[in-house]
Design a protein around this motif. Structure first.
Motif, PDB file in Angstrom:
ATOM      1  N   THR A  30     -29.157  -7.793  26.471  1.00  0.00           N
ATOM      2  CA  THR A  30     -29.671  -8.780  27.424  1.00  0.00           C
ATOM      3  C   THR A  30     -28.566  -9.756  27.816  1.00  0.00           C
ATOM      4  OG1 THR A  30     -31.894  -8.585  26.503  1.00  0.00           O
ATOM      5  CG2 THR A  30     -31.419 -10.555  27.813  1.00  0.00           C
ATOM      6  N   ILE A  31     -27.821 -10.232  26.830  1.00  0.00           N
ATOM      7  CA  ILE A  31     -26.718 -11.157  27.121  1.00  0.00           C
ATOM      8  C   ILE A  31     -25.676 -10.476  28.007  1.00  0.00           C
ATOM      9  CG2 ILE A  31     -24.793 -12.439  26.090  1.00  0.00           C
ATOM     10  CD1 ILE A  31     -26.708 -12.873  23.630  1.00  0.00           C
ATOM     11  N   GLN A  32     -25.380  -9.212  27.717  1.00  0.00           N
ATOM     12  CA  GLN A  32     -24.395  -8.490  28.516  1.00  0.00           C
ATOM     13  C   GLN A  32     -24.846  -8.344  29.964  1.00  0.00           C
ATOM     14  OE1 GLN A  32     -22.654  -4.939  26.557  1.00  0.00           O
ATOM     15  NE2 GLN A  32     -23.861  -5.617  24.800  1.00  0.00           N
ATOM     16  N   VAL A  33     -26.099  -7.979  30.161  1.00  0.00           N
ATOM     17  CA  VAL A  33     -26.621  -7.835  31.523  1.00  0.00           C
ATOM     18  C   VAL A  33     -26.555  -9.179  32.251  1.00  0.00           C
ATOM     19  CG1 VAL A  33     -28.713  -7.382  32.885  1.00  0.00           C
ATOM     20  CG2 VAL A  33     -28.060  -5.808  31.059  1.00  0.00           C
ATOM     21  N   LEU A  34     -26.969 -10.245  31.585  1.00  0.00           N
ATOM     22  CA  LEU A  34     -26.903 -11.575  32.200  1.00  0.00           C
ATOM     23  C   LEU A  34     -25.463 -11.951  32.544  1.00  0.00           C
ATOM     24  CD1 LEU A  34     -29.461 -13.524  29.985  1.00  0.00           C
ATOM     25  CD2 LEU A  34     -29.735 -12.867  32.391  1.00  0.00           C
ATOM     26  N   TYR A  35     -24.523 -11.617  31.682  1.00  0.00           N
ATOM     27  CA  TYR A  35     -23.109 -11.900  31.934  1.00  0.00           C
ATOM     28  C   TYR A  35     -22.638 -11.200  33.201  1.00  0.00           C
ATOM     29  CZ  TYR A  35     -18.031 -11.978  31.207  1.00  0.00           C
ATOM     30  OH  TYR A  35     -16.682 -12.135  31.367  1.00  0.00           O
ATOM     31  N   ASP A  97     -22.367 -21.082  32.832  1.00  0.00           N
ATOM     32  CA  ASP A  97     -21.320 -21.355  31.838  1.00  0.00           C
ATOM     33  C   ASP A  97     -21.797 -21.059  30.420  1.00  0.00           C
ATOM     34  OD1 ASP A  97     -19.531 -22.133  33.802  1.00  0.00           O
ATOM     35  OD2 ASP A  97     -20.080 -24.255  33.662  1.00  0.00           O
ATOM     36  N   MET A  98     -23.056 -21.345  30.149  1.00  0.00           N
ATOM     37  CA  MET A  98     -23.605 -21.064  28.820  1.00  0.00           C
ATOM     38  C   MET A  98     -23.646 -19.560  28.563  1.00  0.00           C
ATOM     39  SD  MET A  98     -26.666 -23.860  28.807  1.00  0.00           S
ATOM     40  CE  MET A  98     -27.190 -23.825  27.111  1.00  0.00           C
ATOM     41  N   ILE A  99     -24.033 -18.785  29.568  1.00  0.00           N
ATOM     42  CA  ILE A  99     -24.087 -17.331  29.420  1.00  0.00           C
ATOM     43  C   ILE A  99     -22.691 -16.768  29.192  1.00  0.00           C
ATOM     44  CG2 ILE A  99     -24.605 -15.167  30.623  1.00  0.00           C
ATOM     45  CD1 ILE A  99     -26.999 -16.688  31.909  1.00  0.00           C
ATOM     46  N   VAL A 100     -21.705 -17.268  29.955  1.00  0.00           N
ATOM     47  CA  VAL A 100     -20.324 -16.816  29.781  1.00  0.00           C
ATOM     48  C   VAL A 100     -19.838 -17.158  28.375  1.00  0.00           C
ATOM     49  CG1 VAL A 100     -17.943 -17.154  30.561  1.00  0.00           C
ATOM     50  CG2 VAL A 100     -19.779 -16.884  32.243  1.00  0.00           C
ATOM     51  N   MET A 101     -20.166 -18.350  27.891  1.00  0.00           N
ATOM     52  CA  MET A 101     -19.761 -18.762  26.555  1.00  0.00           C
ATOM     53  C   MET A 101     -20.417 -17.890  25.483  1.00  0.00           C
ATOM     54  SD  MET A 101     -20.228 -22.451  24.713  1.00  0.00           S
ATOM     55  CE  MET A 101     -21.991 -22.263  24.540  1.00  0.00           C
ATOM     56  N   VAL A 102     -21.698 -17.622  25.633  1.00  0.00           N
ATOM     57  CA  VAL A 102     -22.417 -16.805  24.652  1.00  0.00           C
ATOM     58  C   VAL A 102     -21.874 -15.372  24.646  1.00  0.00           C
ATOM     59  CG1 VAL A 102     -24.675 -15.812  24.100  1.00  0.00           C
ATOM     60  CG2 VAL A 102     -24.491 -18.221  24.678  1.00  0.00           C
ATOM     61  N   MET A 103     -21.451 -14.898  25.808  1.00  0.00           N
ATOM     62  CA  MET A 103     -20.906 -13.536  25.889  1.00  0.00           C
ATOM     63  C   MET A 103     -19.691 -13.377  24.980  1.00  0.00           C
ATOM     64  SD  MET A 103     -21.137 -10.542  27.171  1.00  0.00           S
ATOM     65  CE  MET A 103     -20.214  -9.128  27.731  1.00  0.00           C
ATOM     66  N   GLN A 104     -18.943 -14.438  24.770  1.00  0.00           N
ATOM     67  CA  GLN A 104     -17.773 -14.367  23.893  1.00  0.00           C
ATOM     68  C   GLN A 104     -18.177 -14.012  22.461  1.00  0.00           C
ATOM     69  OE1 GLN A 104     -14.849 -14.559  25.504  1.00  0.00           O
ATOM     70  NE2 GLN A 104     -16.091 -14.966  27.308  1.00  0.00           N
ATOM     71  N   GLY A 105     -19.371 -14.374  22.070  1.00  0.00           N
ATOM     72  CA  GLY A 105     -19.843 -14.093  20.717  1.00  0.00           C
ATOM     73  C   GLY A 105     -20.657 -12.831  20.582  1.00  0.00           C
ATOM     74  N   ARG A 145     -16.480   2.042  29.323  1.00  0.00           N
ATOM     75  CA  ARG A 145     -16.575   0.602  29.595  1.00  0.00           C
ATOM     76  C   ARG A 145     -15.272  -0.129  29.289  1.00  0.00           C
ATOM     77  NH1 ARG A 145     -21.929  -0.368  26.520  1.00  0.00           N
ATOM     78  NH2 ARG A 145     -23.017   1.397  27.352  1.00  0.00           N
ATOM     79  N   VAL A 146     -14.508   0.351  28.310  1.00  0.00           N
ATOM     80  CA  VAL A 146     -13.192  -0.247  28.038  1.00  0.00           C
ATOM     81  C   VAL A 146     -12.294  -0.069  29.262  1.00  0.00           C
ATOM     82  CG1 VAL A 146     -11.061   0.026  26.686  1.00  0.00           C
ATOM     83  CG2 VAL A 146     -13.275  -0.091  25.519  1.00  0.00           C
ATOM     84  N   PHE A 147     -12.292   1.145  29.822  1.00  0.00           N
ATOM     85  CA  PHE A 147     -11.470   1.388  30.999  1.00  0.00           C
ATOM     86  C   PHE A 147     -11.976   0.634  32.224  1.00  0.00           C
ATOM     87  CE2 PHE A 147     -10.135   5.057  28.444  1.00  0.00           C
ATOM     88  CZ  PHE A 147      -8.760   4.881  28.513  1.00  0.00           C
ATOM     89  N   THR A 157     -12.862  -9.762  27.926  1.00  0.00           N
ATOM     90  CA  THR A 157     -14.056  -9.947  27.095  1.00  0.00           C
ATOM     91  C   THR A 157     -14.800  -8.635  26.966  1.00  0.00           C
ATOM     92  OG1 THR A 157     -14.274 -12.258  27.751  1.00  0.00           O
ATOM     93  CG2 THR A 157     -16.255 -11.186  26.905  1.00  0.00           C
ATOM     94  N   ILE A 158     -14.972  -7.954  28.085  1.00  0.00           N
ATOM     95  CA  ILE A 158     -15.664  -6.668  28.099  1.00  0.00           C
ATOM     96  C   ILE A 158     -14.849  -5.618  27.349  1.00  0.00           C
ATOM     97  CG2 ILE A 158     -16.481  -4.799  29.596  1.00  0.00           C
ATOM     98  CD1 ILE A 158     -17.109  -7.023  31.677  1.00  0.00           C
ATOM     99  N   VAL A 159     -13.538  -5.609  27.564  1.00  0.00           N
ATOM    100  CA  VAL A 159     -12.663  -4.638  26.902  1.00  0.00           C
ATOM    101  C   VAL A 159     -12.762  -4.776  25.384  1.00  0.00           C
ATOM    102  CG1 VAL A 159     -10.264  -3.939  26.530  1.00  0.00           C
ATOM    103  CG2 VAL A 159     -11.058  -4.469  28.837  1.00  0.00           C
ATOM    104  N   GLY A 160     -12.578  -5.988  24.883  1.00  0.00           N
ATOM    105  CA  GLY A 160     -12.614  -6.204  23.440  1.00  0.00           C
ATOM    106  C   GLY A 160     -13.955  -5.864  22.829  1.00  0.00           C
ATOM    107  N   GLN A 161     -15.002  -6.289  23.506  1.00  0.00           N
ATOM    108  CA  GLN A 161     -16.345  -6.045  22.998  1.00  0.00           C
ATOM    109  C   GLN A 161     -16.626  -4.563  22.876  1.00  0.00           C
ATOM    110  OE1 GLN A 161     -19.424  -7.647  25.462  1.00  0.00           O
ATOM    111  NE2 GLN A 161     -20.948  -6.379  24.509  1.00  0.00           N
ATOM    112  N   HIS A 162     -16.294  -3.796  23.900  1.00  0.00           N
ATOM    113  CA  HIS A 162     -16.628  -2.368  23.876  1.00  0.00           C
ATOM    114  C   HIS A 162     -15.668  -1.547  23.029  1.00  0.00           C
ATOM    115  CE1 HIS A 162     -20.119  -2.712  26.318  1.00  0.00           C
ATOM    116  NE2 HIS A 162     -19.454  -3.459  27.181  1.00  0.00           N
TER     117      HIS A 162
END
Length: 192
Positions: A30-35, A97-105, A145-147, A157-162
């Protein structure tokens, strides 16, 4: 009689699945989709994540309907927490901004989800309810998703997460193959 047979088949299919693992996965997706939405990325950049989110909703609903184990306070807390978080987004108390911040975690949330699956597999030594092909697809989609994150979006953020998520999905996939027979092999050894 047919209804009963279908219920037994579905019940056997949800045994061994981790409700908490899927709950954490739903939070993460859900957080990823919102991001992706607040970053105004094209729908194609995250459509697979949206599909996985819907799939997880269906699995959790089946687990609620057909699972043999009763839900505890933690499980109900997960459901209530998720509903409150979604309501906060809908009402508008959560900003971009809150969603972007939460995406980091989210990577930590993903790790918690994957560790729940791994500990469930290691404790039961049974992956008969888990489809190896699905987890292979998860690993493949993480690689893609990394690519996409690096080459098309330039979003580390997406690269590291995936990358991290893909490594843990690979570990789960290997465990699924290792414990594919489930407890049946141990039971057969005990009978001999």
């Amino acid at each position: 009689k047919q209804w009963y047979q279908r219920r037994v088949a579905i019940t056997a299919g949800v045994d061994g699945l981790s409700f908490n693992g899927f709950s954490i996965e739903i939070f993460s997706l859900t957080i990823q989709v919102l991001y992706f939405v607040v970053q105004e990325y094209d729908l194609l950049a995250y459509s697979d994540i949206s599909i996985l989110l819907v799939q997880d909703y269906v699995i959790v609903i089946l687990m609620l309907l057909y699972g043999k184990e009763a839900l505890g306070a933690r499980e109900y807390g997960n459901i209530i927490g998720y509903l409150v978080a979604v309501a906060s987004v809908v009402v508008g108390t959560v900003t971009k901004d809150m969603i972007v911040m939460v995406m980091q975690g989210v990577v930590l949330l993903n790790l918690a989800s994957k560790m729940t699956f791994i500990s469930s597999i290691l404790s039961t030594k049974d992956t008969s309810a888990m489809e190896p092909a699905a987890w292979i697809i998860f690993v493949y989609s993480n690689i893609v998703r990394v690519f996409v994150g690096y080459l098309l979006l330039g979003d580390m953020t997406i690269v590291g997460q995936h990358a991290v998520n893909g490594a843990f999905n690979l570990a789960i996939t290997l465990l699924i193959f290792k414990y594919r027979g489930g407890n049946k092999e141990e039971e057969e050894k005990k009978e001999e």
